[in-house]
Every structure is written in structure tokens, then in C-alpha cells.
Design a protein around this motif. Structure first.
Motif, short mmCIF file in Angstrom:
data_model
loop_
_atom_site.label_atom_id
_atom_site.label_comp_id
_atom_site.label_asym_id
_atom_site.label_seq_id
_atom_site.Cartn_x
_atom_site.Cartn_y
_atom_site.Cartn_z
N LEU A 506 0.83 -1.21 0.00
CA LEU A 506 0.00 0.00 0.00
C LEU A 506 0.86 1.25 0.00
N THR A 507 1.89 1.30 0.84
CA THR A 507 2.73 2.51 0.88
C THR A 507 3.52 2.67 -0.42
N SER A 508 3.91 1.55 -1.00
CA SER A 508 4.66 1.63 -2.25
C SER A 508 3.77 2.12 -3.40
N ALA A 509 2.51 1.68 -3.40
CA ALA A 509 1.62 2.02 -4.51
C ALA A 509 0.96 3.37 -4.35
N ALA A 510 0.68 3.81 -3.11
CA ALA A 510 -0.10 5.03 -2.90
C ALA A 510 0.70 6.15 -2.27
N LEU A 511 1.47 5.84 -1.22
CA LEU A 511 2.15 6.89 -0.47
C LEU A 511 3.38 7.44 -1.20
N GLU A 512 4.23 6.56 -1.69
CA GLU A 512 5.48 7.03 -2.29
C GLU A 512 5.27 7.89 -3.53
N PRO A 513 4.31 7.55 -4.42
CA PRO A 513 4.07 8.48 -5.55
C PRO A 513 3.59 9.85 -5.08
N LEU A 514 2.80 9.88 -4.03
CA LEU A 514 2.31 11.16 -3.52
C LEU A 514 3.48 11.99 -2.99
N SER A 521 12.26 13.63 -0.53
CA SER A 521 13.46 12.89 -0.91
C SER A 521 13.11 11.44 -1.22
N LEU A 522 13.99 10.80 -2.00
CA LEU A 522 13.78 9.39 -2.29
C LEU A 522 13.82 8.59 -0.99
N PRO A 523 12.91 7.63 -0.84
CA PRO A 523 12.87 6.88 0.41
C PRO A 523 14.14 6.08 0.63
N GLU A 524 14.59 6.07 1.89
CA GLU A 524 15.75 5.29 2.30
C GLU A 524 15.24 4.13 3.15
N ALA A 525 15.32 2.91 2.61
CA ALA A 525 14.76 1.75 3.28
C ALA A 525 15.83 1.01 4.05
N VAL A 526 15.51 0.69 5.34
CA VAL A 526 16.39 -0.10 6.19
C VAL A 526 15.53 -1.05 6.99
N ASP A 527 15.75 -2.36 6.80
CA ASP A 527 15.02 -3.38 7.56
C ASP A 527 13.51 -3.21 7.46
N GLY A 528 13.01 -2.96 6.25
CA GLY A 528 11.58 -2.87 6.04
C GLY A 528 10.96 -1.55 6.45
N VAL A 529 11.77 -0.58 6.84
CA VAL A 529 11.27 0.74 7.25
C VAL A 529 11.91 1.78 6.36
N SER A 530 11.08 2.67 5.80
CA SER A 530 11.59 3.73 4.92
C SER A 530 11.45 5.08 5.59
N ALA A 531 12.33 5.98 5.18
CA ALA A 531 12.28 7.36 5.67
C ALA A 531 12.39 8.30 4.48
#
Length: 543
Positions: A506-514, A521-531
Motif C-alpha cells: 500500500l505505501t509503495s503504490a499510494a504513499l510514495e508516488p504522492l 526525498s527518495l525513500p531510504e529503506a532499512v530493515d523494512g522501514v523507509s524514511a
């Protein structure tokens, strides 16, 4: 649970709308103030509010006055001419309440002082103090101030000695009152119900009519004193000392108002001992008719009933009736709904300001029931269209975005169904660190989305929650929520906002495009958590 059934003469709604007219009435039996207006498609629009034993009702201009069990209320219309609020062209707000104690107040009127008196431009509230058998007004420091009492009443004491109940004004001054008897003993009127009623001329204190049966609602109109002879079910007027009936009404008549050549008469069913043994009861039995509850519209020129409204079920008694000319669909704010706390007006506000949108709280169950009418009986017959219908309409969607102030973990519990991820879960492990900034999105005053951020001490902010109701997604609401939230954070002095979130489909499909559209900034993913972060300095410079 008993229900409310409303039936009307076929042309009542169309006639009311043609006359630009609506009606208000009280029923202390079910603790309701009712409004009857019309919709643009010529249907009746019934609206009601809950008050404790509403009785006397008086309308003047943009104000309503109403007596209740121990208070006198002043309502004021908060809508500007030509504006509406959810279909209503007049919205009465209970602005002032004067606590009188339980006086059994019946009729309420406004009187005007003579030009020579101080404050002549300000009308005075005058009311029938039935328990104390007098006319009274309000006075600071007291429950009431007596103004006049019948000549046969020897003492002001809460004994309802004559059941003084109605007051007619003429040229702005008290002119006539009605009473069920001329007795001077506690509740002495109860044995005089059949023919002990009187009309008294207030300026002279002279009894001008006798032999009436529980007279009510005297009104000076068209050069005549009209009144209701309740015990016989008749509308009529005084000719000298004689009561002249012009129309029979199949119920205990109480509540009388006029519009042009028409009289609006309130009817009640016969239920208690107070109504038994009357000629009205005998006449209805002889004619094989059942007593009715509702309103009758009588043409004074022909004495014919031209329109009617019947109430069956839980409502069996009406008390007072007023006309609202120039009003098509009146409503009022009640004391039990959220509107009383969230709708405000002030000079220069250009209409009603909604401080907080209405939020449905499915996690907390249905609205608590209130005594009296079932909910389905008192909601307006023309509710706002459901959200799916609004969303499918070709008309552009009107979404209102606004700041929600004074948020904290306690009052955010009301909005938890509109937080994602759930903030109530967050507070269980991580306490609040800074000021919370919230932006709501609403359609027709119903919340459909919310964004919440927390301002941190180092001029950073953290986006804690972003939610849009499923039925309203793919409408750009989430994007606009984030934009409004960013602007509000700039106003709080924040220079950067960040978001930490779990990586899910859901976050990949809806939140990140928004976020990408808002130049995060581009999301920085660590252990399944992005910032992801967003600098607000550019927005700050623009302001």
C-alpha cells in the motif's frame, strides 16, 4: 419504540413554499421544538431539536424566544440573507438562556416601552408565570419580576391558582390574558374546567368574558381578539363580552398564529384527566371521531379548513405555534449535537466558520440514544447525498480543508478512525513530544480525510498520520492534505518535515508516488522501514 407518522393535506407543502412560509411548534410531551419547512421539490422538511419541556414560543425577525422547564431561551439566526447551511435558509442558534426556576411558563411575548421611557428602543420579554398566577419579566438577580396579576389573586405563591396561560399584546403592550378560572385557591381551576374560563383586560384588570372552557392562546389580529376555547375545540373571537366560534377543530386546541387571512391552530389528543369531562370529548364521541394531534390551517373569511398536518404515534400533544414568513426551510442547533460546539460566526467571518468537521466514529459505535422520538423520526427527510453519489457526480467535488487546533492524545481518540497508522497505538509506546498540527478534509461537513504532524524542538516536524476514506481516494485529496499541512508547518516555524513508515504494497503504490509529487526525498529503506524528508525552506521563502 413508538414512531412518528406525519401526514399532510396534498397541497400543504406546495402552498407553504408558494407563500414563502414555514412553521415552528413546541411539544413538551416529547421535549421537542419542531420546524416544518419545504424542499425545492415541494416536499415537507421536518426538523426538530431536543429541549427540556419546551412550551411558550415567540418569533420576531431573526429571533426566537422559547420557555422550557426552568429557563427562557433566546435563539438567533446566524445565516446572512440569501445564504444557506445544508439546505437551511435560517439556522437558529441558542445564544442566551435565563434561568428562572420551574415557573410553568406558558405564553412568551416581546413588548415595547413607550417612547418616553428609558430604553424604549429595546423590547422587553414578558411571560405568563402560570405557577405564580401573574405576568412577569426578567430582572438581574432574580428568577422573575412580577408585572401584573389578576385582581382576584391575593398572593404570589407557586400554587397555579387560576391557570393563567395566555397573553395577547396590542400595539406592543400587554392587552388581554386568558385563565381557566377566576379562583384564588391552590389549583382551584381544575374544578372549573367546563365553563369557568375567563378573559381579562390587562390595563383595566376587568374580566371581559366568562363562561369559557379552558381558553388558551389569545391573539390580537385584524382588529379582533381571537382565542381558542380549548374545552370545546373551537377557534373564535370576542364580540363585546361574547365568544363567537367560527370553526370546530377535532382536538384540544392550543397554540394559535396568523398569516394573512389564515389561522394556524395546534391540536392535541385527549390523554390526561385534565382533558376529561369536556364538551369537546362529548362532541367527538357523538360524531364518532377520534381526537387528532397536529395543525389546522383555517381560512378566516370562509371558516373552512384549507390545509392540515397530522402527527400520529409518539407525539400526541402540541403547545405553541409560530409562523416564520420569508423562511423556506428553518433549522436550529441543539445542545446535544457537535454543531453547537463547532459552528461559529463573528464580525467579518463572511458566514459560518466550521472549527472542526463532523467525524463518524465507527470504532465507538452508534450515537447514544436520546429520550423521546426515535432518530429516524426527527431527521430531515432530505439528507445530504451519500459520498459515493457525490463522487460519481459530474459536478466538481467541493472539499473543504481546515486546520484542527488544540490536538492532544486524548481528543485525538475521537479521530482515531481517520489516522493511519493508528495514533492511539503510537501513544501507548511513544508519548507526545511537541505540538500537534492537524488538517482535515470534509465534504458536506463530513470528514473524509486527515493529516497530522508533530512539531519537534529543532524546527523539524514528523508526519505522523495520513488518511483518506476509501470511497474518496483517487480524487487528489491526499495530495492536497499534504500541501495544506506543509503550509501550516511553515507557519509554526518548521524548516523540514520527515516521515518514517513501514514498507508495504500500500505505501509503495499510494504513499510514495504522492511524496514524489511533493518533492520529498527518495525513500531510504532499512530493515523494512523507509524514511523520506521534505525541506520547507522554499515554502518559507515564498511566504
Amino acid at each position: 419504540m413508538a414512531s412518528l407518522e406525519l401526514t399532510a393535506s396534498p397541497d400543504l407543502a406546495a402552498w407553504l413554499r408558494e407563500q414563502s412560509l414555514s412553521v415552528a411548534f413546541t411539544t413538551y410531551q416529547t421535549n421537542r421544538l419542531f420546524f416544518v419547512g419545504t424542499t425545492p421539490d415541494n416536499r415537507l422538511a421536518l426538523h426538530e431539536r431536543l429541549f427540556d419541556k419546551p412550551m411558550g414560543l415567540y418569533a420576531q425577525g431573526d429571533r426566537l424566544y422559547m420557555s422550557t422547564r426552568y429557563q427562557l431561551w433566546q435563539f438567533e439566526n446566524c445565516l446572512e440573507p440569501g445564504t444557506q447551511h445544508l439546505g437551511a435558509d435560517r439556522l437558529y442558534v441558542p445564544r442566551l438562556a435565563y434561568t428562572t426556576g420551574d415557573l410553568n411558563i406558558h405564553d412568551v411575548v416581546l413588548t415595547h416601552r413607550s417612547a418616553e421611557q428609558p430604553g424604549a428602543e429595546h423590547p422587553d420579554i414578558l411571560f405568563v408565570n402560570t405557577d405564580f398566577s401573574c405576568l412577569a419579566t426578567l430582572k438581574p438577580g432574580y428568577s422573575f419580576s412580577p408585572v401584573w396579576q389578576p385582581p382576584f389573586i391575593s398572593k404570589l405563591v407557586a400554587e397555579d391558582r387560576c391557570h393563567l396561560n395566555g397573553l395577547a399584546i396590542r400595539e406592543g403592550q400587554p392587552a388581554y390574558v386568558t385563565a381557566c378560572s377566576a379562583t384564588n385557591t391552590a389549583a382551584g381551576w381544575r374544578d372549573q374546567r367546563v365553563n369557568g374560563g375567563v378573559v381579562i383586560h390587562v390595563p383595566s384588570s376587568e374580566i371581559v368574558a366568562t363562561g369559557l372552557s379552558m381558553p388558551h392562546s389569545p391573539r390580537w389580529y385584524g382588529g379582533k381578539l381571537w382565542l381558542l376555547n380549548s374545552g370545546t375545540g373551537e377557534l373564535g373571537y370576542l364580540d363585546g363580552h361574547e365568544f363567537v366560534p367560527i370553526a370546530f377543530c377535532p382536538g384540544f386546541v392550543r397554540g394559535l398564529a396568523f398569516f394573512e387571512q389564515y389561522a394556524f391552530v395546534g391540536l392535541s389528543k385527549l390523554r390526561s384527566r385534565t382533558f376529561s369531562g369536556l364538551l369537546l370529548e362529548e362532541r367527538l364521541a357523538k360524531e364518532g371521531r377520534e381526537p387528532q394531534c397536529g395543525l389546522m390551517v383555517i381560512d378566516l373569511t370562509t371558516s373552512e379548513t384549507v390545509h392540515w398536518l397530522h402527527l400520529d404515534g409518539v407525539v400526541e400533544e402540541l403547545f405553541d405555534v409560530v409562523m416564520l414568513p420569508g423562511v423556506l426551510q428553518p433549522k436550529a442547533l441543539g445542545l446535544q449535537s457537535e454543531d453547537i460546539q463547532r459552528l461559529v460566526t463573528f464580525p467579518g467571518s463572511n458566514g459560518i466558520v466550521t472549527t472542526k468537521p463532523t467525524v463518524k466514529r465507527p470504532s465507538q459505535g452508534a450515537i447514544a440514544p436520546v429520550p423521546g422520538l426515535p432518530k429516524e423520526a426527527w431527521e430531515a427527510p432530505q439528507p445530504a447525498p451519500p459520498l459515493p453519489q457525490l463522487l460519481s457526480s459530474p459536478t466538481p467535488l467541493a472539499v473543504k480543508f481546515q486546520r484542527v487546533f488544540h490536538l492532544n492524545p486524548e481528543n485525538l481518540a475521537n479521530y482515531d478512525a481517520f489516522t493511519f497508522p493508528s495514533l492511539q497505538r503510537r501513544w501507548g509506546s511513544q508519548p507526545q513530544r511537541g505540538e500537534l498540527v492537524g488538517i482535515s478534509a470534509a465534504i458536506n461537513s463530513e470528514m473524509v480525510g486527515m493529516a497530522i504532524a508533530e512539531c519537534l524542538p529543532d524546527q523539524r516536524a514528523e508526519l505522523l498520520s495520513l488518511f483518506v476514506a476509501p470511497a474518496c481516494r483517487q480524487q487528489g485529496i491526499g495530495k492536497r492534505l499534504v500541501s495544506h499541512l506543509e503550509q501550516s508547518l511553515v507557519g509554526q516555524g518548521c524548516v523540514e518535515v520527515e516521515l518514517t513508515y513501514a514498507v508495504t504494497p500500500l505505501t509503495s503504490a499510494a504513499l510514495e508516488p504522492l511524496l514524489h509529487q511533493h518533492q520529498w526525498s527518495l525513500p531510504e529503506a532499512v530493515d523494512g522501514v523507509s524514511a523520506s524528508r521534505r525541506s520547507l525552506k522554499v515554502l518559507n521563502h515564498r511566504q
